[in-house]
Design an enzyme around this catalytic site. Sequence first.
Site, PDB file in Angstrom:
ATOM      1  CB  CYS A   1     -33.506   3.266 -15.849  1.00  0.00           C
ATOM      2  SG  CYS A   1     -34.634   4.218 -16.913  1.00  0.00           S
TER       3      CYS A   1
ATOM      4  NE  ARG B   1     -29.290   1.662 -20.068  1.00  0.00           N
ATOM      5  CZ  ARG B   1     -29.891   1.985 -18.937  1.00  0.00           C
ATOM      6  NH1 ARG B   1     -30.881   2.850 -18.946  1.00  0.00           N
ATOM      7  NH2 ARG B   1     -29.494   1.464 -17.801  1.00  0.00           N
ATOM      8  N   GLY B   2     -26.829   2.093 -25.410  1.00  0.00           N
ATOM      9  CA  GLY B   2     -27.205   2.485 -26.762  1.00  0.00           C
ATOM     10  C   GLY B   2     -26.172   3.377 -27.422  1.00  0.00           C
TER      11      GLY B   2
ATOM     12  CG  ASP C   1     -29.000   3.846 -15.020  1.00  0.00           C
ATOM     13  OD1 ASP C   1     -28.979   3.310 -16.147  1.00  0.00           O
ATOM     14  OD2 ASP C   1     -29.968   4.502 -14.593  1.00  0.00           O
TER      15      ASP C   1
ATOM     16  CB  SER D   1     -27.143 -10.930 -26.461  1.00  0.00           C
ATOM     17  OG  SER D   1     -28.322 -10.504 -27.105  1.00  0.00           O
TER      18      SER D   1
ATOM     19  CB  ILE E   1     -24.893 -17.650 -24.126  1.00  0.00           C
ATOM     20  CG1 ILE E   1     -24.168 -18.919 -23.659  1.00  0.00           C
ATOM     21  CG2 ILE E   1     -25.683 -17.047 -22.962  1.00  0.00           C
ATOM     22  CD1 ILE E   1     -23.111 -18.665 -22.594  1.00  0.00           C
TER      23      ILE E   1
END
Length: 272
Positions: A178, A246-247, A185, A84, A82
């Site tokens: 965002c 995130r990141g 978020d 991502s 699958i």
Amino acid sequence: MNTPQDSSLGREVAYPSQYDPALLFPIPRRGAREQIGLDEAALPFVGHDRWQAYELSWLDRRGKPRIAVATIGVPCTSPNLIESKSFKLYLNSLNSTRFDDDEAARQRMVIDLSACAGAGVTVQFGVPPLVEEGEGESLDERDVAIDRYGPPAPEYLSADADAVVTETLGSALLKSNCPVTGQPDWASVSIRYHGPKIDRDGLLRYLVSYREHAEFHEQCVERIFSEISQRCRPEWLEVEARYTRRGGLDINPWRASPGIAQPARTVRDLRQ
């Protein structure tokens, strides 16, 4: 044959507002396995692809958000993996979908993910603590109907001036978007104050009304602080939101009345 180049990976894609299992993008395993000399019919290994989903939410029958941390197992013998980004988009398409109960949401995921992988996929839910131990009262299991998800609705806020308390209230149901990318978020929010007792149902409805609101993390927390201050008139107030990573970065905006010491806690909560 689907390839990564055919998927949404690396492309600008609007985040979905409605449930859509067609977002899931299967990529056949066969091509890559042939390149390294693996025979699909006689694999020299066993295994699975284990996914951990920390940003998973849907609505109950009355429109109140539910959250979970999900563990998803895709067998290595499935014909497809699958992709991502499509997986992330699919999970976010559940945000505004109502299910009769948590099991109905889990079963829907099992059906959709198994169809994409071409084999039976397992899905297990673990419900994270709604308020960390010792951090006050959770609002999230209150039996309320909710039908407003944006813009923020401070008119839900009220307090009983005849009951003055010092307390901490929390919710893991804070979500906004965002304003640049449209990505969701997710945060757990803690509200500590001294003053007129804040109405629980109204506060929960207020926090959920951020669900489709587009504003930066820091601005959301400042808005929450300001609107509780204006509507509920606490003598002092502090608001902290712990946003998921995130990141590789998580951010934890904290705003408080002057003279309040900053929080000593620096460890991540479960969803971070």
